[in-house]
Design an enzyme around this catalytic site. Sequence first.
Site, PDB file in Angstrom:
ATOM      1  N   GLY A  19       0.805  -1.211   0.000  1.00 55.50           N
ATOM      2  CA  GLY A  19       0.000   0.000   0.000  1.00 55.50           C
ATOM      3  C   GLY A  19       0.839   1.263   0.000  1.00 55.50           C
ATOM      4  N   SER A 148      -4.217   0.529  13.988  1.00 55.03           N
ATOM      5  CA  SER A 148      -4.929   1.783  14.232  1.00 55.03           C
ATOM      6  C   SER A 148      -5.452   1.798  15.653  1.00 55.03           C
ATOM      7  CB  SER A 148      -6.103   1.936  13.258  1.00 55.03           C
ATOM      8  OG  SER A 148      -6.932   3.015  13.626  1.00 55.03           O
ATOM      9  N   TYR A 161     -13.622  -1.456   9.946  1.00 51.73           N
ATOM     10  CA  TYR A 161     -12.238  -0.993  10.102  1.00 51.73           C
ATOM     11  C   TYR A 161     -11.679  -1.418  11.457  1.00 51.73           C
ATOM     12  CZ  TYR A 161      -8.240   2.195   9.885  1.00 51.73           C
ATOM     13  OH  TYR A 161      -6.968   2.723   9.862  1.00 51.73           O
ATOM     14  N   ALA A 162     -12.466  -1.218  12.513  1.00 51.96           N
ATOM     15  CA  ALA A 162     -12.019  -1.595  13.852  1.00 51.96           C
ATOM     16  C   ALA A 162     -11.810  -3.095  13.961  1.00 51.96           C
ATOM     17  CB  ALA A 162     -13.030  -1.114  14.887  1.00 51.96           C
ATOM     18  N   ALA A 163     -12.743  -3.874  13.383  1.00 59.04           N
ATOM     19  CA  ALA A 163     -12.595  -5.328  13.433  1.00 59.04           C
ATOM     20  C   ALA A 163     -11.342  -5.779  12.702  1.00 59.04           C
ATOM     21  CB  ALA A 163     -13.833  -5.996  12.832  1.00 59.04           C
ATOM     22  N   LYS A 165      -8.574  -4.066  12.206  1.00 54.81           N
ATOM     23  CA  LYS A 165      -7.367  -3.663  12.935  1.00 54.81           C
ATOM     24  C   LYS A 165      -7.235  -4.419  14.259  1.00 54.81           C
ATOM     25  CE  LYS A 165      -5.943  -0.751   9.841  1.00 54.81           C
ATOM     26  NZ  LYS A 165      -4.724  -1.021   9.057  1.00 54.81           N
TER      27      LYS A 165
END
Length: 253
Positions: A19, A148, A161-163, A165
Amino acid sequence: MSGPRPAGAVVVKVAVITGSSGGLGRVVAAAFARAGYGLVLHYYRNAEAAQALTSAVGPDARVTTFQGDLGRQDDCDQLIAHARTEFGEVGVLVNNSGIALSALVHEFPAEDWEKVLRTNLTSALYATRAVLPGMYERRAGRIINISSAAGQRGFVGAAAYAASKGGLNALTRVVAVEAAPYGVTCNAIAPGVLDGGLGTALSPKIREAYLSLTPLGRMGDPADVGELAVFLASPAGAYVTGQIIGVNGGIHM
């Protein structure tokens, strides 16, 4: 009683950064270039940004690029094979590929959930699986996962996103335990809201809400993440493993 495990061989100064065409990826790549690493810069679609970064890291830098979908094991295997063709070995893998799609849990589209998990978590697993055998053989290497603060505390709308990370943090600890006997370390860097990172895609209202939870009261500098990654890859970071290191202004302690 057994003695201490060997410290491992010297880590090869070649870094694969996934990335790399994104804002944070460019900064991390530049930090490794300044430290004298050969760079393998992965990108998914933005070839123009990847080529611009190749030119920007400096005329003396050793750089090659690779395009691929790292949600596919074959593409990850080809990325590491390309790195070995260009540089011989890989000393450092920085799993930086990531996207953020936002919606409330009861409204989150299934296809968006799958896309976020595949990009942020599955790609890190596949790239790590591709690079570890060579590191194990040399008994040296560094895996650095870009996580994150969202993986450590709850934020409205950040379920996928939280899951992803949070899963990356767990993967970091498992790899650290499994890789330790081979002299390989694995750590995660967990930024808060960064100026120039995914934080720039947030609406002003959400950004202000995040900053109100941040004791330092400002966005972070992506350069801090880049320098920390270089430290973790250096001999000075050789005894650091299994850690989730916050660069977050105090939003999670």
